[in-house]
Design an enzyme around this catalytic site. Structure first.
Site, short mmCIF file in Angstrom:
data_model
loop_
_atom_site.label_atom_id
_atom_site.label_comp_id
_atom_site.label_asym_id
_atom_site.label_seq_id
_atom_site.Cartn_x
_atom_site.Cartn_y
_atom_site.Cartn_z
N GLY A 1 47.23 45.27 36.32
CA GLY A 1 47.94 46.65 36.90
C GLY A 1 46.68 47.26 37.40
N CYS B 1 41.36 47.65 30.38
CA CYS B 1 41.57 48.22 31.26
C CYS B 1 40.20 48.04 32.21
CB CYS B 1 41.54 49.82 31.15
SG CYS B 1 41.76 50.78 32.60
N GLN C 1 42.27 54.69 39.90
CA GLN C 1 41.10 53.66 39.45
C GLN C 1 40.54 53.16 40.88
OE1 GLN C 1 43.97 51.22 36.97
NE2 GLN C 1 41.88 50.82 36.11
N HIS D 1 50.82 51.81 30.30
CA HIS D 1 49.56 51.89 30.52
C HIS D 1 49.05 52.26 31.89
CE1 HIS D 1 45.13 50.29 30.03
NE2 HIS D 1 45.50 50.53 31.39
N GLU D 2 49.92 51.93 32.93
CA GLU D 2 49.50 52.52 34.24
C GLU D 2 50.18 53.79 34.53
OE1 GLU D 2 47.52 50.80 36.09
OE2 GLU D 2 47.65 49.10 34.48
NI NI Z 1 44.16 50.73 33.00
#
Ligand code: NI
Length: 185
Positions: free
Chosen positions: A45, A100, A50, A142-143
Site C-alpha cells: 500500500g 511501512c 508518502q 493502515h493506509e
Molecule cells: Ni505506511
C-alpha cells in the site's frame, strides 16, 4: 515514474490530508506513479502523503499478503482509493506485524479490528462500498491512517513505543538501509 518516498520525520506525514477534487490536475498520472513506486519498493500500500502529496488518496495491491491460493479476494485486491471513509469497524481486535515504507527497517505488532466497511471513489470517481476482513482490512486501515497523519508506530504498545523511540529518531535522520528512493525533510 518512480517517486521518492517520504520518511518519518517529514512533516507531510503528520498532516491531515485534503480531499481530492474531481478536477485535480493529472490525477490518473499521480495514481499510476504511485502504483509504480509501490511495486518498485515492494509495498502493499502507498498513501499520497508518502510521495509528498497531502491528498486523501492511496493505492493498494494486497496480493502478496496471502499465500492462500483460495483467497482470491486478497489475491486480486488492487485498488486506487480516493476520498476513502471507514464507515464501520467490526470483528475481533487482532494483532499483525506491520511495516511501512516511510519507516524503513521497522516491523511491530499492531492491534486493529479484523473488519471494516468502507467507501471510496475509484480513479474515474465512481463510488464503491466494500466490506473487508483480514489482510485487506488491515492494509486499508493502515493506509487510511496515513491520510489522518497517523503512522503505525503510534499504535504499538506503550512499552514497545518507548523501546523504539531512539530507533525512530535515527530513521528520521536517514540512518537506515533502503533499496528505494527516499525523501527525508
Ligand atoms: Ni505506511
Amino acid at each position: 515514474m518512480i517517486l521518492p518516498i517520504t520518511i518519518i520525520g517529514n512533516a507531510v506525514l503528520r498532516k491531515k490530508a485534503d480531499p481530492v477534487s474531481k478536477d485535480y490536475p493529472e490525477l490518473k498520472e499521480l495514481i499510476a506513479n504511485m502504483f509504480e513506486t509501490m511495486r518498485k519498493s515492494e509495498g502493499v500500500g502507498l498513501a499520497a502523503p508518502q510521495v509528498g502529496v497531502s491528498l486523501r488518496l492511496f493505492v493498494i495491491d494486497a496480493s502478496p499478503m496471502t499465500d492462500d491460493e483460495n483467497d482470491t479476494f486478497t489475491k486480486t485486491f488492487i485498488r486506487a482509493c480516493i476520498n476513502p471513509e471507514i464507515v464501520e469497524f467490526f470483528g475481533n481486535k487482532v494483532g499483525y506485524n506491520e511495516g511501512c515504507l516511510s519507516v524503513p527497517g521497522l516491523h511491530e505488532d499492531v492491534t486493529r479490528p479484523d473488519g471494516v466497511k468502507v467507501k471510496y471513489y475509484d480513479e474515474d470517481f465512481n463510488l464503491h462500498e466494500e466490506t473487508l476482513t483480514g489482510p485487506t482490512a488491515r492494509v486499508f486501515q493502515h493506509e487510511y491512517d496515513h491520510l489522518e497523519g497517523v503512522l503505525f508506530t503510534d499504535k504499538v504498545g506503550l512499552l514497545r513505543r518507548k523501546l523504539i523511540k531512539n530507533k525512530l529518531v535515527n530513521i528520521s535522520k536517514g540512518k537506515f538501509e533502503h533499496t528505494y528512493k527516499v525523501k527525508l525533510n
